[in-house]
Write an enzyme that holds these catalytic residues in place. Structure first.
Site, PDB file in Angstrom:
ATOM      1  N   ASN A 148     -14.674  -6.519  -6.354  1.00  0.00           N
ATOM      2  CA  ASN A 148     -15.149  -5.162  -6.028  1.00  0.00           C
ATOM      3  C   ASN A 148     -14.511  -4.063  -6.861  1.00  0.00           C
ATOM      4  O   ASN A 148     -15.072  -2.989  -6.998  1.00  0.00           O
ATOM      5  CB  ASN A 148     -14.988  -4.875  -4.529  1.00  0.00           C
ATOM      6  N   GLU A 244      -3.501  -8.610  -0.044  1.00  0.00           N
ATOM      7  CA  GLU A 244      -4.273  -7.473   0.470  1.00  0.00           C
ATOM      8  C   GLU A 244      -5.630  -8.009   0.874  1.00  0.00           C
ATOM      9  O   GLU A 244      -6.348  -8.553   0.044  1.00  0.00           O
ATOM     10  CB  GLU A 244      -4.431  -6.402  -0.613  1.00  0.00           C
ATOM     11  N   CYS A 278     -12.204  -2.428   0.616  1.00  0.00           N
ATOM     12  CA  CYS A 278     -11.484  -2.844   1.815  1.00  0.00           C
ATOM     13  C   CYS A 278     -11.013  -1.613   2.586  1.00  0.00           C
ATOM     14  O   CYS A 278     -10.666  -1.708   3.753  1.00  0.00           O
ATOM     15  CB  CYS A 278     -10.321  -3.755   1.467  1.00  0.00           C
ATOM     16  N   GLU A 456       1.640  -2.666  -2.959  1.00  0.00           N
ATOM     17  CA  GLU A 456       1.258  -2.591  -4.359  1.00  0.00           C
ATOM     18  C   GLU A 456       1.302  -1.132  -4.799  1.00  0.00           C
ATOM     19  O   GLU A 456       1.264  -0.224  -3.987  1.00  0.00           O
ATOM     20  CB  GLU A 456      -0.182  -3.092  -4.542  1.00  0.00           C
TER      21      GLU A 456
HETATM   22  C1  UN1 Z   1      -9.765   2.438  -2.931  1.00  0.00           C
HETATM   23  O1  UN1 Z   1     -10.108   2.663  -1.776  1.00  0.00           O
HETATM   24  O2  UN1 Z   1      -9.936   3.265  -3.818  1.00  0.00           O
HETATM   25  O3  UN1 Z   1     -10.224  -4.174  -2.485  1.00  0.00           O
HETATM   26  C2  UN1 Z   1      -9.095   1.197  -3.356  1.00  0.00           C
HETATM   27  C3  UN1 Z   1     -10.171  -3.013  -2.109  1.00  0.00           C
HETATM   28  C4  UN1 Z   1      -8.842  -2.335  -2.143  1.00  0.00           C
HETATM   29  C5  UN1 Z   1      -8.805  -1.190  -3.065  1.00  0.00           C
HETATM   30  C6  UN1 Z   1      -9.388   0.035  -2.493  1.00  0.00           C
HETATM   31  N1  UN1 Z   1      -7.814  -3.285  -2.477  1.00  0.00           N
HETATM   32  O4  UN1 Z   1     -11.169  -2.440  -1.747  1.00  0.00           O
END
Ligand code: UN1
Length: 475
Positions: A148, A244, A278, A456
């Site tokens: 993503n 994550e 996420c 992170e």
């Molecule tokens: C964001 O909200 O800009 O996989 C980053 C994901 C997260 C990163 C989101 N680790 O959506």
């Protein structure tokens, strides 16, 4: 041309290939990539192990130069790389260019981080004895990346790994190999000695166990089931692991909210990037006084979102990234219908003349906290409304989840905002802002089932990518 795997500074082909498809038009083959197998993953780990012998003692200047060069090239090529990202992942061109810019900034930030002081010096409790606390590289790190954010997430794992003297084996997502290949190529030409960065396009089931066995630390971003499995296997082998994973991020809208702020920030974090974050807002918890008006406005705005080919002019939301994700969204909406919820906008496929995975931004009303739509992560452009009495009930509902990544509140009351920030069980809390779209220079991560291990990004990345040594000297 077949895009190869980067192993020990060479582009390696295997004979087996896979296609990178455009989710806006699946007839559009973006590129053909060489699939790595067990032998290539093992070779990549061996190359990283060998390169570590010298790279761990490289100077901060060497690391700065590589990361700074990479950041400069990424920023210079942001239009081209942003278009590739948009074409392979399906987020809009503006979002693609934005993500590439973020990746460039991440490399610049960690270039600086390589030069900064990370140690401490203390006097011992014993006379004449000095204590130095230094940070050394962890060793060979395995990076497992999702589709993503095909450039930003590999960037925010690779850049600190390299800045702190580790060597890397990265496994990009199979769905989005294009940006990962470009990143590997950029770093390979930026002055990295061979073997410091290796990128293998292997299946997760092949690469995962080998990386857990052969590396010293694993940084994972992806789904809860996979992340939990990787975590458990890594922990069993005594490996350092950060994971994550998912979210079911709540955003509370109170009666005193500025309606425009509420609609715009939720529009952004629930539907933009097709909800493939996420950090996306998925549970909209609204107090009774503003609920009808707010929900009507949000539904109107959701219906007005211009969906289409990710790279077309004026498009605000591209397709869903894959058939699998489209099926998850359809299924979640079907379950919400079965459970008695009301679909206010969307809830259906869209067509635009090309075979793409188009789905309408979907807002679901009349849901209760225990419905499946409020339990399971959808990872698509789908959000549901839960109506509550007051802030107290809103916070209780917001925290009533196995997840704890990001959470938001829209309010003009300082007191309510402070209460929410204190009592939220999420790792990141946002006041009058979208739950998604985070900065690259501050820690990122969640609590509960969303995350495991240290944070992170930003200065906190060193907690994962370095190991502490305590040195005593009597002179
Ligand atoms: C964001 O909200 O800009 O996989 C980053 C994901 C997260 C990163 C989101 N680790 O959506």
């Amino acid at each position: 041309m077949v895009y190869g795997n980067l192993i020990n500074g060479e582009w390696v082909e295997t004979g087996e290939t896979f296609n990178n498809l455009n989710p806006s038009d699946t007839n559009d083959i973006i590129g053909v990539y060489s699939k790595a197998g067990e032998a290539e993953v093992k070779a990549a780990i061996a190359a990283a192990r060998e390169a570590l012998k010298t790279w761990q003692y490289s100077t901060p200047q060497q690391r700065f130069d590589v990361l700074d060069n990479a950041g400069t090239e990424i920023l210079n090529r942001k239009a081209e790389l942003g278009a590739l990202l948009s074409r392979e992942e399906g987020k809009t061109l503006a979002e693609g260019i934005g993500e590439v810019t973020r990746a460039g900034h991440i490399f610049k930030y960690f270039a600086g981080e390589a030069l900064r002081a990370h140690g401490e010096v203390l006097d011992s409790v014993r006379p004449g004895v000095k204590v130095e606390i230094t940070r050394e590289p962890v060793g060979v790190v395995g990076l497992i990346c999702p589709w993503n954010f095909p450039i930003a997430i590999p960037a925010w794992k690779m850049a600190p790994a390299i800045a702190f003297g580790n060597t890397v084996v990265c496994k990009p997502a199979e769905l989005t190999p294009g940006c990962a290949w470009e990143l590997a190529d950029i770093l390979n030409r930026a002055g990295l000695p061979k073997g410091v960065l290796n990128v293998v396009f292997a299946r997760g089931s092949v690469a995962g166990p080998l990386l857990i066995d052969g590396t010293d630390a694993i940084s994972f971003t992806g789904s809860v089931p996979t992340g939990t499995r990787v975590r458990d296997q890594a922990v069993a082998k005594g490996k350092r692991i950060q994971a994550e994973m998912g979210g079911k991020n709540p955003v509370i809208v109170l009666d005193d909210a500025d309606l425009n702020v509420a609609v715009n920030s939720i529009l952004n974090s629930a539907f933009f990037s097709s909800g493939h974050r996420c950090t996306a807002s998925s549970r909209i918890i609204v107090t009774e006084g503003i609920a009808d008006q707010f929900v009507a406005e949000l539904a109107k705005a959701a219906k007005a979102i211009k969906v289409g080919d990710s790279r077309a002019d004026g498009v605000q939301m591209g397709p869903i990234a894959s058939q699998e994700q489209l099926d998850i969204a359809r299924d979640a909406v079907a379950k919400a219908r079965e459970d008695g919820a009301e679909i206010l906008s969307g809830g259906e496929d869209l067509t635009f003349g090309t075979p793409g995975y188009y789905y309408a931004p979907t807002l679901i009303d009349k849901t209760t906290p225990d419905m499946r739509i409020n339990k399971d992560e959808v990872f698509g452009p789908v959000a549901s409304v839960i109506r509550v009495k007051d802030l107290e009930e809103a916070i209780k509902v917001a925290n009533d989840t196995e997840f704890g990544l990001s959470a938001g509140i829209i309010t003009t009351s300082l007191k309510s905002a402070e209460t929410f920030k204190r009592r939220s069980e999420a790792g990141m809390v946002m006041v009058n802002l979208p739950t998604a779209g985070v900065d690259y220079h501050v820690p990122f991560g969640g609590r509960k089932a969303s995350s495991y291990g240290s944070r992170e990004q930003g200065a906190y990345a060193k907690e994962f990518y370095t190991i502490v040594k305590t040195a005593y000297t009597s002179a």
